[in-house]
Motif scaffolding. Sequence first.
Motif, PDB file in Angstrom:
ATOM      1  N   ARG A   4       0.840  -1.207   0.000  1.00  0.00           N
ATOM      2  CA  ARG A   4       0.000   0.000   0.000  1.00  0.00           C
ATOM      3  C   ARG A   4       0.872   1.252   0.000  1.00  0.00           C
ATOM      4  O   ARG A   4       0.588   2.206  -0.722  1.00  0.00           O
ATOM      5  CB  ARG A   4      -0.923  -0.009   1.227  1.00  0.00           C
ATOM      6  CG  ARG A   4      -1.850   1.198   1.321  1.00  0.00           C
ATOM      7  CD  ARG A   4      -2.740   1.332   0.102  1.00  0.00           C
ATOM      8  NE  ARG A   4      -3.748   2.383   0.289  1.00  0.00           N
ATOM      9  CZ  ARG A   4      -4.395   2.968  -0.715  1.00  0.00           C
ATOM     10  NH1 ARG A   4      -4.155   2.606  -1.969  1.00  0.00           N
ATOM     11  NH2 ARG A   4      -5.296   3.894  -0.478  1.00  0.00           N
ATOM     12  N   ASN A  11       1.467   6.774  -6.843  1.00  0.00           N
ATOM     13  CA  ASN A  11       0.386   7.691  -7.193  1.00  0.00           C
ATOM     14  C   ASN A  11       0.750   9.137  -6.865  1.00  0.00           C
ATOM     15  O   ASN A  11       0.468  10.049  -7.655  1.00  0.00           O
ATOM     16  CB  ASN A  11      -0.900   7.301  -6.458  1.00  0.00           C
ATOM     17  CG  ASN A  11      -1.480   5.994  -6.954  1.00  0.00           C
ATOM     18  OD1 ASN A  11      -1.056   5.472  -7.986  1.00  0.00           O
ATOM     19  ND2 ASN A  11      -2.435   5.448  -6.218  1.00  0.00           N
ATOM     20  N   THR A  41     -13.235   8.457   3.111  1.00  0.00           N
ATOM     21  CA  THR A  41     -13.530   7.020   2.952  1.00  0.00           C
ATOM     22  C   THR A  41     -12.299   6.125   3.105  1.00  0.00           C
ATOM     23  O   THR A  41     -12.438   4.905   3.100  1.00  0.00           O
ATOM     24  CB  THR A  41     -14.225   6.669   1.619  1.00  0.00           C
ATOM     25  OG1 THR A  41     -13.277   6.637   0.559  1.00  0.00           O
ATOM     26  CG2 THR A  41     -15.365   7.626   1.294  1.00  0.00           C
ATOM     27  N   TYR A  42     -11.125   6.694   3.285  1.00  0.00           N
ATOM     28  CA  TYR A  42      -9.921   5.883   3.439  1.00  0.00           C
ATOM     29  C   TYR A  42      -9.488   5.880   4.908  1.00  0.00           C
ATOM     30  O   TYR A  42      -9.720   6.838   5.634  1.00  0.00           O
ATOM     31  CB  TYR A  42      -8.806   6.420   2.546  1.00  0.00           C
ATOM     32  CG  TYR A  42      -9.186   6.380   1.085  1.00  0.00           C
ATOM     33  CD1 TYR A  42      -9.042   5.215   0.348  1.00  0.00           C
ATOM     34  CD2 TYR A  42      -9.744   7.493   0.462  1.00  0.00           C
ATOM     35  CE1 TYR A  42      -9.421   5.163  -0.984  1.00  0.00           C
ATOM     36  CE2 TYR A  42     -10.128   7.446  -0.867  1.00  0.00           C
ATOM     37  CZ  TYR A  42      -9.972   6.283  -1.584  1.00  0.00           C
ATOM     38  OH  TYR A  42     -10.363   6.229  -2.896  1.00  0.00           O
ATOM     39  N   ASP A  46      -3.902   4.885   6.020  1.00  0.00           N
ATOM     40  CA  ASP A  46      -3.469   5.557   4.787  1.00  0.00           C
ATOM     41  C   ASP A  46      -2.949   6.955   5.093  1.00  0.00           C
ATOM     42  O   ASP A  46      -1.980   7.413   4.489  1.00  0.00           O
ATOM     43  CB  ASP A  46      -4.630   5.646   3.794  1.00  0.00           C
ATOM     44  CG  ASP A  46      -4.803   4.373   2.974  1.00  0.00           C
ATOM     45  OD1 ASP A  46      -3.983   3.451   3.133  1.00  0.00           O
ATOM     46  OD2 ASP A  46      -5.762   4.305   2.189  1.00  0.00           O
ATOM     47  N   SER A 211      -8.894  15.651  -8.829  1.00  0.00           N
ATOM     48  CA  SER A 211      -8.086  14.684  -9.596  1.00  0.00           C
ATOM     49  C   SER A 211      -8.195  14.886 -11.105  1.00  0.00           C
ATOM     50  O   SER A 211      -7.193  14.834 -11.820  1.00  0.00           O
ATOM     51  CB  SER A 211      -8.511  13.253  -9.242  1.00  0.00           C
ATOM     52  OG  SER A 211      -8.161  12.931  -7.914  1.00  0.00           O
ATOM     53  N   THR A 229      -8.864  10.621  -5.475  1.00  0.00           N
ATOM     54  CA  THR A 229      -8.768   9.367  -6.222  1.00  0.00           C
ATOM     55  C   THR A 229      -7.409   9.167  -6.886  1.00  0.00           C
ATOM     56  O   THR A 229      -6.860   8.058  -6.894  1.00  0.00           O
ATOM     57  CB  THR A 229      -9.878   9.304  -7.289  1.00  0.00           C
ATOM     58  OG1 THR A 229     -11.143   9.451  -6.644  1.00  0.00           O
ATOM     59  CG2 THR A 229      -9.851   7.995  -8.018  1.00  0.00           C
ATOM     60  N   GLY A 233      -6.572   6.053  -5.095  1.00  0.00           N
ATOM     61  CA  GLY A 233      -7.128   4.998  -5.907  1.00  0.00           C
ATOM     62  C   GLY A 233      -8.539   4.625  -5.483  1.00  0.00           C
ATOM     63  O   GLY A 233      -9.127   5.249  -4.608  1.00  0.00           O
ATOM     64  N   ASP A 234      -9.061   3.576  -6.083  1.00  0.00           N
ATOM     65  CA  ASP A 234     -10.411   3.104  -5.779  1.00  0.00           C
ATOM     66  C   ASP A 234     -10.325   2.023  -4.711  1.00  0.00           C
ATOM     67  O   ASP A 234      -9.682   0.992  -4.899  1.00  0.00           O
ATOM     68  CB  ASP A 234     -11.081   2.537  -7.024  1.00  0.00           C
ATOM     69  CG  ASP A 234     -11.303   3.610  -8.094  1.00  0.00           C
ATOM     70  OD1 ASP A 234     -11.657   4.737  -7.710  1.00  0.00           O
ATOM     71  OD2 ASP A 234     -11.091   3.303  -9.285  1.00  0.00           O
ATOM     72  N   ARG A 235     -11.014   2.280  -3.584  1.00  0.00           N
ATOM     73  CA  ARG A 235     -11.018   1.328  -2.485  1.00  0.00           C
ATOM     74  C   ARG A 235     -12.429   1.225  -1.921  1.00  0.00           C
ATOM     75  O   ARG A 235     -13.235   2.142  -2.106  1.00  0.00           O
ATOM     76  CB  ARG A 235     -10.045   1.763  -1.376  1.00  0.00           C
ATOM     77  CG  ARG A 235      -8.594   1.468  -1.691  1.00  0.00           C
ATOM     78  CD  ARG A 235      -7.650   2.152  -0.702  1.00  0.00           C
ATOM     79  NE  ARG A 235      -7.892   1.762   0.664  1.00  0.00           N
ATOM     80  CZ  ARG A 235      -7.328   0.709   1.260  1.00  0.00           C
ATOM     81  NH1 ARG A 235      -6.531  -0.097   0.573  1.00  0.00           N
ATOM     82  NH2 ARG A 235      -7.553   0.445   2.528  1.00  0.00           N
ATOM     83  N   PRO A 236     -12.751   0.138  -1.217  1.00  0.00           N
ATOM     84  CA  PRO A 236     -14.087   0.026  -0.601  1.00  0.00           C
ATOM     85  C   PRO A 236     -14.323   1.181   0.354  1.00  0.00           C
ATOM     86  O   PRO A 236     -13.412   1.610   1.079  1.00  0.00           O
ATOM     87  CB  PRO A 236     -14.021  -1.303   0.164  1.00  0.00           C
ATOM     88  CG  PRO A 236     -12.942  -2.085  -0.509  1.00  0.00           C
ATOM     89  CD  PRO A 236     -11.937  -1.067  -0.970  1.00  0.00           C
ATOM     90  N   ARG A 237     -15.533   1.689   0.360  1.00  0.00           N
ATOM     91  CA  ARG A 237     -15.877   2.789   1.255  1.00  0.00           C
ATOM     92  C   ARG A 237     -15.972   2.295   2.697  1.00  0.00           C
ATOM     93  O   ARG A 237     -16.326   1.150   2.951  1.00  0.00           O
ATOM     94  CB  ARG A 237     -17.212   3.425   0.849  1.00  0.00           C
ATOM     95  CG  ARG A 237     -17.108   4.163  -0.487  1.00  0.00           C
ATOM     96  CD  ARG A 237     -18.423   4.808  -0.852  1.00  0.00           C
ATOM     97  NE  ARG A 237     -18.263   5.648  -2.032  1.00  0.00           N
ATOM     98  CZ  ARG A 237     -17.867   6.901  -2.008  1.00  0.00           C
ATOM     99  NH1 ARG A 237     -17.582   7.482  -0.865  1.00  0.00           N
ATOM    100  NH2 ARG A 237     -17.742   7.592  -3.117  1.00  0.00           N
TER     101      ARG A 237
END
Length: 239
Positions: A4, A11, A41-42, A46, A211, A229, A233-237
């Motif tokens: 990660r 990124n 949402t992260y 992170d 973004s 984003t 990136g795209d991750r589960p909420r």
Amino acid sequence: MTDRRDQLARNLATVESRITSACAAAGREREDLTLIVVTKTYPASDVRLLHELGVRHVAENRDQDAAPKAAACADLSLTWHFVGQLQTNKVRSVVSYAHVVQSVDRPKLVSALSAAAESAERELNCLVQVALDAESGERGARGGVAPDGIEELAARVAGAPGLRLGGLMTVAPLAGPYAGRQQAAFERLLEFSSRLRADHPAANMVSAGMSADLEEAVTAGATHVRVGTAVLGDRPRLG
């Protein structure tokens, strides 16, 4: 966790390259622009990785996610920005951790923020959110005051105890004359910023661009871009 961290590092490097290139093309210094990573949402893990990678400005748009995350990262040297539509019943919580509230769009919110900041003995930096899709006297679909209300609301912020007027923020509108015209929208915000600074010289923050349109924001002259984003990136909420 190493995977990660590596992903976030890659990124961030890509986003940094985009910002540097946009600044060069616009004849601007990279140091004139601040990257805010939107961590909504992260998880707090992170945020800690981002701090290790040099990020110092992070943003959230929901207090129920932001408050525990800020508490979990209280030992880190971070500037927390609140960028979402803010209800007055969440103000006391937001003021406990946020350094900047970018979404000030009505007098009632100014009063609530001022009272909470005074009670907490904190000074809060506030940006007036401008809705380029709003008619006179209305709020935008994504929050924000109509352009003809900027001056009055800014004066309220500037005169409120515990608050400091930092500048202006906008979100590229999805409807109205600026829909699909991000650079034109951001250039319009810069015009409003220039007028504001005539009366409030220190209110020099211009927060615009995310973004998908950070280059347009840099070209227009934004001082801060809010990127989620493209970094995370795209991750589960969460929740």
